[in-house]
Design a protein around this motif. Structure first.
Motif, PDB file in Angstrom:
ATOM      1  N   LYS A   1       1.684   6.832  -7.090  1.00 52.85           N
ATOM      2  CA  LYS A   1       0.685   7.779  -7.582  1.00 52.85           C
ATOM      3  C   LYS A   1       0.802   9.149  -6.917  1.00 52.85           C
ATOM      4  N   GLY A   2       1.903   9.371  -6.184  1.00 57.16           N
ATOM      5  CA  GLY A   2       2.137  10.672  -5.574  1.00 57.16           C
ATOM      6  C   GLY A   2       1.396  10.901  -4.279  1.00 57.16           C
ATOM      7  N   GLY A   3       0.969   9.833  -3.616  1.00 57.92           N
ATOM      8  CA  GLY A   3       0.218   9.952  -2.378  1.00 57.92           C
ATOM      9  C   GLY A   3       1.101   9.872  -1.148  1.00 57.92           C
TER      10      GLY A   3
ATOM     11  N   PHE B   1       0.828  -1.211   0.000  1.00 57.79           N
ATOM     12  CA  PHE B   1       0.000   0.000   0.000  1.00 57.79           C
ATOM     13  C   PHE B   1       0.861   1.260   0.000  1.00 57.79           C
ATOM     14  N   VAL B   2       1.941   1.247   0.760  1.00 56.39           N
ATOM     15  CA  VAL B   2       2.833   2.417   0.787  1.00 56.39           C
ATOM     16  C   VAL B   2       3.450   2.634  -0.592  1.00 56.39           C
ATOM     17  N   ALA B   3       3.949   1.565  -1.209  1.00 57.33           N
ATOM     18  CA  ALA B   3       4.569   1.687  -2.531  1.00 57.33           C
ATOM     19  C   ALA B   3       3.562   2.159  -3.572  1.00 57.33           C
ATOM     20  N   GLY B   4       2.353   1.579  -3.550  1.00 57.15           N
ATOM     21  CA  GLY B   4       1.337   1.993  -4.509  1.00 57.15           C
ATOM     22  C   GLY B   4       0.949   3.440  -4.341  1.00 57.15           C
TER      23      GLY B   4
ATOM     24  N   ALA C   1      -4.042   3.208  -2.463  1.00 56.10           N
ATOM     25  CA  ALA C   1      -2.999   2.880  -3.436  1.00 56.10           C
ATOM     26  C   ALA C   1      -3.576   2.372  -4.745  1.00 56.10           C
ATOM     27  N   GLN C   2      -4.880   2.499  -4.940  1.00 54.32           N
ATOM     28  CA  GLN C   2      -5.496   2.009  -6.178  1.00 54.32           C
ATOM     29  C   GLN C   2      -5.042   2.837  -7.373  1.00 54.32           C
ATOM     30  N   PRO C   3      -4.831   2.182  -8.530  1.00 56.75           N
ATOM     31  CA  PRO C   3      -4.921   0.735  -8.764  1.00 56.75           C
ATOM     32  C   PRO C   3      -3.595   0.017  -8.582  1.00 56.75           C
TER      33      PRO C   3
END
Length: 277
Positions: free
Chosen positions: A115-117, A108-111, A237-239
């Motif tokens: 996406k810049g989150g 989740f952290v990587a995703g 972290a979607q998608p």
């Protein structure tokens, strides 16, 4: 000689898989479908649906309710106690604990970072308290499903097919079971796309399969795995989370291919028999 009152319950026959699936879909789709088809009547009678609504919990618990009902009917309360003893199975290869406790959060952290989150989900103005309360509530929401999916369906299917196909079939069923929620306003699914979610369900069901079998049919580890997937502290972290998990699952399938494509050593007991002596 074993007295009748102490008789060891027989395990669940494979045919109970059909009433399990029918009962699971009937309860969930009946509740969710009623809110879709008759939104005003249901809202006026039971209140607006949301992720914290009692009927939403009931719909989410349908796999567990269906499985537990069948177990009690077939094996009695002693059988249910034996079934629930699988919550105490925790020993497995350390790598699986590492995946649950560290690997899933890192996905989740990587995703999110891709996406810049943020690294973690933003805290509400009230601080971490509400998030901790939500995290506790989540423990009694999605993870309870595992009493049905991994508790009853997985061991029965693994009597007849290799674990990877059992996991994939459960994942596809799990995904389709969620479908009506994507047309239900007031819950998180209304903002998601179904196809990535469906692919994610199949991926997750395959990914949890070697964990389940390594822990000899544990209910505890799949429930903790499920809990991590809905932990409110992990960022959106979607998608990317789906594609990262897909890559992780592919690697694990290749690594564990000998056991995933063979029924040898797979957990097949729904109601464990007590050890002799």
């Amino acid at each position: 000689m074993t007295r009748p009152s102490q008789a060891i319950p027989q395990d669940m026959p494979s045919w109970v898989l059909l009433p399990f699936v029918l009962g699971t879909f009937a309860l969930t789709w009946g509740i969710v479908g009623s809110y879709i088809l008759f939104p005003e009547t249901m809202a006026a009678t039971f209140g607006q649906i949301s992720g914290a609504h009692p009927l939403f919990f009931l719909a989410t618990w349908a796999p567990a309710i269906s499985a537990v009902t069948l177990i009690v009917v077939r094996t009695g309360w002693r059988g249910l106690r034996a079934f629930l003893s699988r919550l105490l199975l925790w020993r497995c290869a350390p790598v699986w604990w590492l995946i649950i406790l560290v690997g899933v959060p890192l996905v989740f952290v990587a995703g999110s970072l891709i996406k810049g989150g943020p690294v973690l989900a933003p805290l509400p103005p009230e601080g971490a308290g509400p998030m901790l309360a939500l995290m506790g509530m989540m423990l009694f929401l999605g993870p309870v499903e595992e009493l049905g999916w991994r508790g009853l369906a997985q061991p029965i299917l693994q009597r007849h097919m290799a674990p990877i196909w059992a996991g994939a079939l459960i994942g596809a069923t799990w995904g389709i079971w969620h479908l009506p929620a994507f047309y239900l306003a007031g819950v998180v699914f209304a903002d998601w796309a179904f196809l990535p979610f469906f692919i994610g369900n199949v991926t997750l069901a395959i990914l949890v399969t070697p964990i389940f079998n390594s822990a000899r049919g544990s209910l505890l580890l799949p429930m903790l795995f499920h809990w991590q997937l809905i932990n409110p502290f992990w960022p959106d972290a979607q998608p990317w989370d789906t594609w990262i998990l897909l890559a992780v699952a592919a690697g694990i399938v290749w690594w564990r291919r000998d056991s995933l494509f063979s029924r040898t050593g797979a957990a097949t007991e729904v109601v464990p028999r007590p050890a002799a002596g």
